[in-house]
Design an enzyme around this catalytic site. Sequence first.
Site, mmCIF file in Angstrom:
data_model
loop_
_atom_site.group_PDB
_atom_site.id
_atom_site.type_symbol
_atom_site.label_atom_id
_atom_site.label_comp_id
_atom_site.label_asym_id
_atom_site.label_seq_id
_atom_site.Cartn_x
_atom_site.Cartn_y
_atom_site.Cartn_z
ATOM 1 N N GLY A 46 0.836 -1.198 0.000
ATOM 2 C CA GLY A 46 0.000 0.000 0.000
ATOM 3 C C GLY A 46 0.864 1.238 0.000
ATOM 4 O O GLY A 46 2.007 1.207 0.468
ATOM 5 N N GLN A 51 2.966 10.068 1.078
ATOM 6 C CA GLN A 51 4.268 9.403 1.140
ATOM 7 C C GLN A 51 5.159 9.733 -0.056
ATOM 8 O O GLN A 51 6.361 9.512 -0.008
ATOM 9 C CB GLN A 51 4.091 7.880 1.238
ATOM 10 C CG GLN A 51 3.424 7.438 2.529
ATOM 11 C CD GLN A 51 3.270 5.936 2.580
ATOM 12 O OE1 GLN A 51 2.286 5.393 2.092
ATOM 13 N NE2 GLN A 51 4.247 5.249 3.150
ATOM 14 N N CYS A 95 5.808 0.091 7.285
ATOM 15 C CA CYS A 95 5.438 1.247 6.463
ATOM 16 C C CYS A 95 6.631 1.626 5.596
ATOM 17 O O CYS A 95 7.765 1.653 6.078
ATOM 18 C CB CYS A 95 5.070 2.411 7.377
ATOM 19 S SG CYS A 95 4.576 3.897 6.488
ATOM 20 N N LEU A 96 6.379 1.924 4.323
ATOM 21 C CA LEU A 96 7.481 2.287 3.427
ATOM 22 C C LEU A 96 8.134 3.600 3.857
ATOM 23 O O LEU A 96 9.275 3.865 3.477
ATOM 24 C CB LEU A 96 6.969 2.401 1.983
ATOM 25 C CG LEU A 96 6.499 1.079 1.352
ATOM 26 C CD1 LEU A 96 5.953 1.310 -0.050
ATOM 27 C CD2 LEU A 96 7.626 0.051 1.315
ATOM 28 N N HIS A 137 -4.617 1.478 7.361
ATOM 29 C CA HIS A 137 -3.276 2.064 7.501
ATOM 30 C C HIS A 137 -3.091 3.194 6.478
ATOM 31 O O HIS A 137 -2.597 4.273 6.813
ATOM 32 C CB HIS A 137 -2.239 0.945 7.303
ATOM 33 C CG HIS A 137 -0.806 1.383 7.261
ATOM 34 N ND1 HIS A 137 0.144 0.906 8.144
ATOM 35 C CD2 HIS A 137 -0.142 2.230 6.428
ATOM 36 C CE1 HIS A 137 1.321 1.468 7.848
ATOM 37 N NE2 HIS A 137 1.175 2.265 6.808
ATOM 38 N N GLU A 138 -3.530 2.950 5.225
ATOM 39 C CA GLU A 138 -3.341 3.957 4.165
ATOM 40 C C GLU A 138 -4.274 5.152 4.352
ATOM 41 O O GLU A 138 -3.882 6.294 4.095
ATOM 42 C CB GLU A 138 -3.537 3.326 2.782
ATOM 43 C CG GLU A 138 -2.598 2.165 2.442
ATOM 44 C CD GLU A 138 -1.129 2.471 2.681
ATOM 45 O OE1 GLU A 138 -0.737 3.639 2.567
ATOM 46 O OE2 GLU A 138 -0.372 1.542 3.014
ATOM 47 N N HIS A 141 -2.799 7.543 6.686
ATOM 48 C CA HIS A 141 -1.803 8.429 6.048
ATOM 49 C C HIS A 141 -2.465 9.697 5.502
ATOM 50 O O HIS A 141 -1.890 10.780 5.566
ATOM 51 C CB HIS A 141 -1.115 7.722 4.875
ATOM 52 C CG HIS A 141 0.080 6.904 5.255
ATOM 53 N ND1 HIS A 141 1.187 7.441 5.868
ATOM 54 C CD2 HIS A 141 0.350 5.584 5.089
ATOM 55 C CE1 HIS A 141 2.089 6.480 6.070
ATOM 56 N NE2 HIS A 141 1.601 5.343 5.602
HETATM 57 ZN ZN LIG Z 1 2.475 3.472 5.699
#
Ligand SMILES: [Zn+2]
Length: 174
Positions: A46, A51, A95-96, A137-138, A141
Site C-alpha cells: 500500500g 508518502q 510502512c514504506l 493504515h493507508e 496516512h
Molecule cells: Zn504506511
Amino acid sequence: MTLRPILIHPDPRLKAKTPPVTEITDDLRKLADDMLQTMYEAPGIGLAAPQVASDARMLVMDCVKDEHIPPRPMVLINPEVTFTSERMNTYEEGCLSIPDQYADVERPAEVTVRWLGLDGSEQEEHFTGLWATCVQHEIDHLNGKLFIDYLKPLKRQMITRKMQKLKRERARAL
Ligand SMILES: [Zn+2]
C-alpha cells in the site's frame, strides 16, 4: 511511469491531513500510475499520496501475495470508512516511510470503504484480513497519522530516533 521518492518519517508532509480531490485530472491519473509502480518496486502492499509528497487524497494498494493469483492494483480516491466491525485484529505492521520497523497494531478486523475510482465512479467494498488492515493504515496516512502513533510513546520515540539517524546517513551518502 516514474518511480517517485518515498518520504521518510519524520517529515511534516507525513503529518498533514489531505483535502478531498475535487477533480480527476491527467496529473492525478499519472500520480496513481507512478504510485502503483513505486509501491510494487519498493516492494509494498500500500502507498498513500502524502508518502510521495503529494497532498492528493488518494491511496493505492494490492494485498495479493500469492504468486498464483493475478495482481489486483487498486486506486482509491477520497476513501471513507462507512462500517467498522467490533471484532478487532492485530497485525504486525510496517510502512514504506518507516523502513525496517515493525510493530503490532490492533484495528477493526473488517471495514467497509466507499471511494471514487479513477473513472469518477463511486465504489464500495467490504474488506477483511490483510486488505482491511492495509486500507485502514493507508487512510490514516491521508489524515496525517502513522502506525507508530498507535504505539507507546517510548517505542515511538525509539523508532523516530532510528529514522532520524537513517535520514542523516542517507543525506551523507548523496
Ligand atoms: Zn504506511
